[in-house]
Motif scaffolding. Sequence first.
Motif, PDB file in Angstrom:
ATOM      1  N   PRO A 287       0.804  -1.230   0.000  1.00 42.97           N
ATOM      2  CA  PRO A 287       0.000   0.000   0.000  1.00 42.97           C
ATOM      3  C   PRO A 287       0.836   1.279   0.000  1.00 42.97           C
ATOM      4  O   PRO A 287       0.431   2.293  -0.578  1.00 42.97           O
ATOM      5  CB  PRO A 287      -0.821  -0.123   1.290  1.00 42.97           C
ATOM      6  CG  PRO A 287      -0.951  -1.594   1.509  1.00 42.97           C
ATOM      7  CD  PRO A 287       0.346  -2.180   1.022  1.00 42.97           C
ATOM      8  N   VAL A 288       1.995   1.263   0.664  1.00 45.21           N
ATOM      9  CA  VAL A 288       2.851   2.456   0.680  1.00 45.21           C
ATOM     10  C   VAL A 288       3.231   2.856  -0.743  1.00 45.21           C
ATOM     11  O   VAL A 288       3.260   4.046  -1.086  1.00 45.21           O
ATOM     12  CB  VAL A 288       4.117   2.193   1.525  1.00 45.21           C
ATOM     13  CG1 VAL A 288       5.102   3.360   1.395  1.00 45.21           C
ATOM     14  CG2 VAL A 288       3.743   1.994   2.987  1.00 45.21           C
ATOM     15  N   GLU A 289       3.501   1.843  -1.589  1.00 48.01           N
ATOM     16  CA  GLU A 289       3.852   2.123  -2.980  1.00 48.01           C
ATOM     17  C   GLU A 289       2.614   2.473  -3.799  1.00 48.01           C
ATOM     18  O   GLU A 289       2.653   3.380  -4.638  1.00 48.01           O
ATOM     19  CB  GLU A 289       4.556   0.916  -3.583  1.00 48.01           C
ATOM     20  CG  GLU A 289       5.916   0.633  -2.975  1.00 48.01           C
ATOM     21  CD  GLU A 289       6.696  -0.420  -3.723  1.00 48.01           C
ATOM     22  OE1 GLU A 289       7.629  -0.061  -4.463  1.00 48.01           O
ATOM     23  OE2 GLU A 289       6.365  -1.611  -3.581  1.00 48.01           O
ATOM     24  N   GLN A 290       1.528   1.762  -3.563  1.00 46.82           N
ATOM     25  CA  GLN A 290       0.299   2.038  -4.317  1.00 46.82           C
ATOM     26  C   GLN A 290      -0.196   3.456  -4.093  1.00 46.82           C
ATOM     27  O   GLN A 290      -0.716   4.096  -5.009  1.00 46.82           O
ATOM     28  CB  GLN A 290      -0.787   1.036  -3.906  1.00 46.82           C
ATOM     29  CG  GLN A 290      -0.537  -0.388  -4.374  1.00 46.82           C
ATOM     30  CD  GLN A 290      -1.616  -1.346  -3.912  1.00 46.82           C
ATOM     31  OE1 GLN A 290      -2.259  -1.126  -2.879  1.00 46.82           O
ATOM     32  NE2 GLN A 290      -1.834  -2.408  -4.662  1.00 46.82           N
ATOM     33  N   MET A 291      -0.001   3.979  -2.890  1.00 53.54           N
ATOM     34  CA  MET A 291      -0.483   5.317  -2.546  1.00 53.54           C
ATOM     35  C   MET A 291       0.511   6.412  -2.927  1.00 53.54           C
ATOM     36  O   MET A 291       0.239   7.596  -2.723  1.00 53.54           O
ATOM     37  CB  MET A 291      -0.787   5.392  -1.053  1.00 53.54           C
ATOM     38  CG  MET A 291      -1.894   4.435  -0.601  1.00 53.54           C
ATOM     39  SD  MET A 291      -1.976   4.252   1.196  1.00 53.54           S
ATOM     40  CE  MET A 291      -2.560   5.864   1.671  1.00 53.54           C
TER      41      MET A 291
END
Length: 372
Positions: free
Chosen positions: A190-194
């Motif tokens: 999620p850190v990368e997706q966001m």
Amino acid sequence: MKYQTIARVLATFFTLFACMVGGVQAKEKAAERVLINNVSVFNGTAKQLIVGRDVILVGNKIDQIIPSGSQEGETFDRVIDGKGGYLTPGLIDNHWHCVLALDYGVVFSSPSQYLDAIATWEAKELLMRGVTTVRDAGGNTAGLKQATDEGYVIGPRIYPSQAVLSQYTGHTDFRNKNFLPKEWGGPIDPVEQMGLGLLVNGRDQMLQAVRHNLYTGATQIKLAASGGVSSYSDPLYANEFLPDEIEAAVEAASDFGTYVMVHSHNAEATKRSIKAGVKSIEHGMMIDEEAVKMMAKNDVVFSIQALVAKQLLDVYQESDPRLAKAQAAWDNVGVVMEWAKKHKVKLGWGTDLLEGLEARSQQLDDLALRKK
């Protein structure tokens, strides 16, 4: 011939209409003249206050600084009574995170639209505190910058770094340990997706990540070269990214006319980064005097944070593995600041306040703490 005549008439009409509209718009956008009276001015460079002054603004720029009362007879669109107070240039926080206003657990589990809404609300709060510019040190803030630049959002100027670049087991690696890396078939974190961080390994991935960040609106590149206080898997003494990886980031950023700012707490990571050509060291709370000398010699800006280390001691619980790191960082701030003063390093004011709107509202307390 008939149609050509009609076309000419229409062309003339639309030209006149455009001129009329342009004239109206120009009239509407005429610069407002504002008088701020009875103030003492700190101009940002002089050691002494300029007392007993009136300040005339035209649009968003200072036009004149004159003795109080000498503007009698002039008319202004607005008059602000300074009441004998102080006027100072807007503050520049060179290490801020617009979209990381809440606890990490909330940040990583919330819709990005929610985080953007909070960031939009807080942008006005920032401006009202007198912070007129921020260098965002990590987060997907290019959209907020665009909305602010276009006048849809009230807030400071924003210089986005976009996603923080980190290696595996680095400062922005918050993956679930049950999953394989994405290169081996695992899910994207999620850190990368966001758009908060990008996990990159090796020179080739570093070049890709830097160029991607520049494409999405980064005005400078942020990468993590050491362990961090707020992350779980990397101690402060850990060195992150090999020299050729950092050099790759510097080369790609330089080719685009910009620079690299580096999260680095320890001495070795700081020296490695300076040798690679970075322009800004962030944090540096565990460095040695030699690293400080290198900053001065290479004209590297030092952006150390004081208040955030102190605040995190109250945020982290006894069982939190990050508490010991926060304590170590706080214990060393004083001596590092003394070295910076001794060797005349260029210091930038950056606060890096995280994990709570209440903590962030105390942003200006960092200035008093630095003086102390």
